[in-house]
Design a protein around this motif. Structure first.
Motif, PDB file in Angstrom:
ATOM      1  N   LEU A   1       0.840  -1.202   0.000  1.00  0.00           N
ATOM      2  CA  LEU A   1       0.000   0.000   0.000  1.00  0.00           C
ATOM      3  C   LEU A   1       0.875   1.252   0.000  1.00  0.00           C
ATOM      4  CD1 LEU A   1      -3.011   0.570   0.184  1.00  0.00           C
ATOM      5  CD2 LEU A   1      -2.813   0.554   2.663  1.00  0.00           C
ATOM      6  N   LEU A   2       1.898   1.228   0.838  1.00  0.00           N
ATOM      7  CA  LEU A   2       2.808   2.378   0.965  1.00  0.00           C
ATOM      8  C   LEU A   2       3.604   2.579  -0.327  1.00  0.00           C
ATOM      9  CD1 LEU A   2       4.042   1.569   4.562  1.00  0.00           C
ATOM     10  CD2 LEU A   2       2.677   3.569   3.926  1.00  0.00           C
ATOM     11  N   ALA A   3       3.998   1.462  -0.948  1.00  0.00           N
ATOM     12  CA  ALA A   3       4.817   1.547  -2.169  1.00  0.00           C
ATOM     13  C   ALA A   3       4.070   2.248  -3.284  1.00  0.00           C
ATOM     14  CB  ALA A   3       5.239   0.147  -2.606  1.00  0.00           C
ATOM     15  N   LYS A   4       2.753   1.984  -3.367  1.00  0.00           N
ATOM     16  CA  LYS A   4       1.975   2.504  -4.485  1.00  0.00           C
ATOM     17  C   LYS A   4       1.309   3.842  -4.171  1.00  0.00           C
ATOM     18  CE  LYS A   4      -0.456  -1.314  -4.874  1.00  0.00           C
ATOM     19  NZ  LYS A   4      -1.367  -2.364  -5.341  1.00  0.00           N
ATOM     20  N   ALA A   5       1.316   4.243  -2.889  1.00  0.00           N
ATOM     21  CA  ALA A   5       0.581   5.452  -2.486  1.00  0.00           C
ATOM     22  C   ALA A   5       1.153   6.691  -3.168  1.00  0.00           C
ATOM     23  CB  ALA A   5       0.662   5.613  -0.972  1.00  0.00           C
ATOM     24  N   PRO A   6       0.270   7.621  -3.576  1.00  0.00           N
ATOM     25  CA  PRO A   6       0.784   8.884  -4.120  1.00  0.00           C
ATOM     26  C   PRO A   6       1.571   9.620  -3.024  1.00  0.00           C
ATOM     27  CG  PRO A   6      -1.610   8.684  -4.467  1.00  0.00           C
ATOM     28  CD  PRO A   6      -1.196   7.571  -3.551  1.00  0.00           C
ATOM     29  N   ALA A   7       2.780  10.082  -3.334  1.00  0.00           N
ATOM     30  CA  ALA A   7       3.665  10.703  -2.345  1.00  0.00           C
ATOM     31  C   ALA A   7       2.956  11.847  -1.620  1.00  0.00           C
ATOM     32  CB  ALA A   7       4.935  11.194  -3.029  1.00  0.00           C
ATOM     33  N   ILE A   8       2.188  12.616  -2.369  1.00  0.00           N
ATOM     34  CA  ILE A   8       1.509  13.788  -1.816  1.00  0.00           C
ATOM     35  C   ILE A   8       0.521  13.402  -0.719  1.00  0.00           C
ATOM     36  CG2 ILE A   8      -0.644  14.793  -2.771  1.00  0.00           C
ATOM     37  CD1 ILE A   8       1.016  16.684  -4.355  1.00  0.00           C
ATOM     38  N   ARG A   9      -0.220  12.314  -0.942  1.00  0.00           N
ATOM     39  CA  ARG A   9      -1.206  11.866   0.047  1.00  0.00           C
ATOM     40  C   ARG A   9      -0.517  11.285   1.277  1.00  0.00           C
ATOM     41  NH1 ARG A   9      -4.810  13.672   1.704  1.00  0.00           N
ATOM     42  NH2 ARG A   9      -5.899  11.826   2.467  1.00  0.00           N
ATOM     43  N   LEU A  10       0.520  10.472   1.026  1.00  0.00           N
ATOM     44  CA  LEU A  10       1.225   9.848   2.146  1.00  0.00           C
ATOM     45  C   LEU A  10       1.839  10.937   3.036  1.00  0.00           C
ATOM     46  CD1 LEU A  10       2.140   7.229   3.493  1.00  0.00           C
ATOM     47  CD2 LEU A  10       4.147   7.228   2.009  1.00  0.00           C
ATOM     48  N   THR A  11       2.438  11.938   2.413  1.00  0.00           N
ATOM     49  CA  THR A  11       3.060  13.031   3.169  1.00  0.00           C
ATOM     50  C   THR A  11       2.016  13.783   3.982  1.00  0.00           C
ATOM     51  OG1 THR A  11       4.542  13.207   1.288  1.00  0.00           O
ATOM     52  CG2 THR A  11       4.705  14.933   2.933  1.00  0.00           C
TER      53      THR A  11
ATOM     54  N   THR B   1      -8.720   3.148   1.423  1.00  0.00           N
ATOM     55  CA  THR B   1     -10.029   3.616   0.966  1.00  0.00           C
ATOM     56  C   THR B   1      -9.885   4.434  -0.317  1.00  0.00           C
ATOM     57  OG1 THR B   1     -10.506   3.836   3.307  1.00  0.00           O
ATOM     58  CG2 THR B   1     -12.135   4.739   1.790  1.00  0.00           C
ATOM     59  N   GLU B   2      -8.919   5.346  -0.313  1.00  0.00           N
ATOM     60  CA  GLU B   2      -8.729   6.213  -1.496  1.00  0.00           C
ATOM     61  C   GLU B   2      -8.283   5.391  -2.703  1.00  0.00           C
ATOM     62  OE1 GLU B   2      -6.023   9.275  -0.159  1.00  0.00           O
ATOM     63  OE2 GLU B   2      -7.399   9.791   1.478  1.00  0.00           O
TER      64      GLU B   2
END
Lengths: 141, 361
Positions: free
Chosen positions: A3-13, A113-114
Motif C-alpha cells: 500500500l505504501l509503495a503505491k501510495a501517491p507521495a503527496i497523500r502519504l506526506t 479507501t482512497e
C-alpha cells in the motif's frame, strides 16, 4: 508495505503530517534512488523477458524512542521521492509496535479507501465503454 | 574516423544559452510545468518511458520539456539517466492476466468472455480537428456504469482449452539482459522481446507493416489487446519475501496467426506477443507482428528473405538511440578525416588527368 509503495507521495506526506506520534529514529540505510528491472512473461503465460526498469527508492531505519527502541523498518517504494520512502519505513516500523492501530487508522486505512475509490472510479468508466458488436448479414454478392 | 577538436567553448556556451531561451519560447506565454506535460501529453510520456526503458512518468515529462518535445532526444536523456541508477534487483514476472484493464478488445471474438471494453481510445473518432480544444473550457465527466472489479481472463485461454493455439508454457530460464550485456546474435525470443519493447515505434511499425504487405506475411489477427495497470512485486533481501514495490501501466497485444502443423502435430494457430510500458497500442501491436515474424525458425517456416524475418537487421536497427548516435555523429567535426579524403581525391584526379593527357597525345 504494498500500500505504501503505491501510495501517491503527496497523500502519504499529508496523512503523515497529521499523525502526532512521530518517533525518533536512526538511519540504517539512508534513502537511495535506484532501479528495478521489471520482467514480463513471453506470450503472457510463458518464460521471463526483461521489459524495462522502473525507479524505486529504498531505505531502512531503527526507532530510538523508549519502548519502541530498536524496532527496524524498511521501505521499497516506487518513484524517486525520498520523503515518501522515509515515511513508508517509519510506518513499517510502527506497525510492529503498540502504535500499530493508531498508524493504521491514521495512514493505512485512508490510503486503502482512497486507492479502492480510484480503482472503482476507473473500472466504472471502463464499464461505460463496454461494447456489443453485431455482425451484419451480407447480401448475396 | 572522428578526431577530437579543441576550442569553441564560448560559442558552445552561447549556443546552449540560446537553446534554453528558444526552449522557453515567447515569454508572454505561460511556461509548461512537468505536471502539465505528464497529465496532458500522456502518450508522449508513455512513448518516452517505453523507448527510454524506464517507467517514471515525471522523469519522462521532464525529459520531454528539456528536449523541447523532441521525443528521441528525450529518450536519450532517459537512457543516460538510467545508467546512473544502481540496480536493486529484478522483479517477479508481472501477471498481465491480473491486469486492472481500462481497455480490452478482441478482433477475433465478438462475444469475448469478460466483454469488449473500448476504454479511452481514438478508435471510432472522425479524425477531424476539434477546434473546441483551442479554447479553454470545462469538460463533462466521463459516463460511468456498474464496475467490474477483478481480473479478466486472457482470450487466448479459450483457444488453449481446445488446443487450437500453440501454448506458451512457463519456464525458469534466466533471460539475457540488454542493459547488462551487448546484443549478441543469435538472440533468443526473450532478448528479441526486450529489444523490440524498447525499440523505436516508427521502426517497429514499419517492420510490422512490411509483414502485412507481404514481406514475410503471417496473417495476424489481434486476438486480444489490453491496457491497464499491473502490480510489480520484488523479492526484498532484508525481508526474505516478495512485496509489491509499485504498479506500472502496460499495453499487451496477443496476436493469433496463421497455423502451422507437422507430421506429428495437427494444425494450430501460432502467436505473436507485444508488451510495452504505458498506453502504447500501436507499438504493442507492431511488436507482436514482428515477434511473430522473427519466430520463423522455431515454427519451422521458410525464410523467404523478408526484412522482418532477419533478426540481425531488425534488432540492430530497432534502437533509435544507437541509430541516432551513429547517424548524428557525422555532423560533428570530421576535418582530419575529410582532409585525407580530399588529398586522396586530388591525387587520383591528377593521375587520371595525366593518363588522359597521355592518351590524347
Amino acid at each position: 508495505m504494498s500500500l505504501l509503495a503505491k501510495a501517491p507521495a503527496i497523500r502519504l506526506t499529508a496523512l503523515w503530517a497529521a499523525f502526532d506520534a512521530k518517533p525518533a529514529f536512526d538511519w540504517l540505510r539512508a534513502p537511495e534512488v535506484g532501479g528495478a528491472m521489471v520482467r514480463g512473461r513471453m506470450g503472457g503465460t510463458g518464460g521471463a523477458f526483461n521489459l524495462g526498469e522502473m525507479t524505486v527508492t529504498r531505505c531502512s531505519l531503527r526507532l530510538t524512542d523508549g519502548a519502541e527502541n530498536g524496532v527496524i523498518g524498511h521501505a521499497y517504494v516506487q518513484g524517486r521521492d525520498k520523503t515518501k520512502a522515509e515515511i513508508a519505513a517509519l510506518v513499517d516500523a510502527l506497525m510492529q509496535t503498540p502504535s500499530a492501530n493508531a498508524v493504521k487508522s491514521a495512514v493505512l486505512e485512508p490510503l486503502l479507501t482512497e486507492g479502492k475509490a480510484a480503482k472503482t472510479d476507473r473500472a466504472a468508466k471502463a464499464a461505460a465503454t463496454k461494447v456489443e458488436f453485431f455482425t451484419m448479414v451480407r447480401g448475396e454478392d | 574516423m572522428y578526431v577530437a577538436v579543441k576550442g569553441g567553448e564560448k560559442a558552445i556556451d552561447a549556443a546552449h544559452a540560446w537553446l534554453a531561451e528558444r526552449r522557453r519560447g515567447a515569454k508572454e506565454v505561460p511556461e509548461l510545468s512537468i505536471a502539465q506535460i505528464r497529465e496532458q501529453m500522456t502518450l508522449a510520456v508513455n512513448r518516452v518511458m517505453a523507448e527510454g526503458s524506464l517507467f517514471d512518468p515525471d522523469l519522462a515529462a521532464l525529459a520531454i520539456k528539456q528536449a523541447r518535445g523532441d521525443l528521441i532526444e528525450a529518450v536519450f536523456l532517459i537512457r543516460a539517466y538510467r545508467t546512473t541508477l544502481p540496480r536493486f534487483g529484478y522483479t517477479l514476472l508481472v501477471e498481465t492476466a491480473k491486469m486492472d484493464c481500462i481497455r480490452r478488445i478482441s478482433a477475433t471474438f465478438k462475444d469475448a468472455p469478460g466483454g469488449q471494453v473500448l476504454g479511452p481510445t481514438f478508435d471510432y473518432t472522425h479524425r477531424l480537428l476539434d477546434f473546441k480544444l483551442a479554447a479553454e473550457g470545462s469538460l463533462p465527466d466521463a459516463p460511468k456504469a456498474e464496475p467490474h472489479i477483478g481480473p479478466v481472463p486472457h482470450i487466448t485461454e479459450f483457444l488453449n482449452k481446445e488446443d487450437l493455439i500453440q501454448q506458451e508454457p512457463a519456464n525458469d530460464k534466466e533471460p539475457r539482459d540488454l542493459t547488462r550485456e551487448p546484443l549478441d546474435l543469435p538472440a533468443d525470443r526473450a532478448l528479441r522481446l526486450q529489444s523490440l519493447t524498447r525499440g523505436d515505434e516508427g521502426f517497429v511499425l514499419g517492420m510490422a507493416y512490411s509483414t502485412q504487405r507481404g514481406y514475410g506475411r503471417n496473417h495476424a489477427f489481434v486476438g486480444e489487446l489490453r491496457i491497464g495497470t499491473c502490480a510489480v512485486e520484488m523479492e526484498i533481501p532484508e525481508l526474505g519475501f516478495a512485496i509489491e514495490i509499485g504498479e506500472v501501466e502496460l499495453t499487451e497485444c496477443e496476436t493469433v496467426n496463421q497455423f502451422t502443423g507437422s507430421k506429428t502435430e495437427p494444425p494450430q494457430f501460432t502467436r505473436g506477443y507485444g508488451l510495452v510500458f504505458g498506453q502504447t497500442e500501436r507499438k504493442a501491436i507492431s511488436m507482436a507482428l514482428v515477434d511473430r515474424a522473427l519466430r520463423w525458425k522455431e515454427l519451422g517456416e521458410e525464410n523467404v528473405g523478408a526484412p522482418a524475418q532477419d533478426e540481425e537487421f531488425v534488432l540492430y536497427h530497432a534502437d533509435n538511440i544507437q541509430a541516432t548516435g551513429f547517424l548524428e555523429h557525422i555532423k560533428l567535426p570530421h576535418y582530419v578525416d575529410f582532409q585525407s579524403e580530399l588529398e586522396l581525391v586530388r591525387k587520383m584526379r591528377a593521375e587520371a588527368m595525366g593518363t588522359m593527357q597521355e592518351a590524347a597525345e
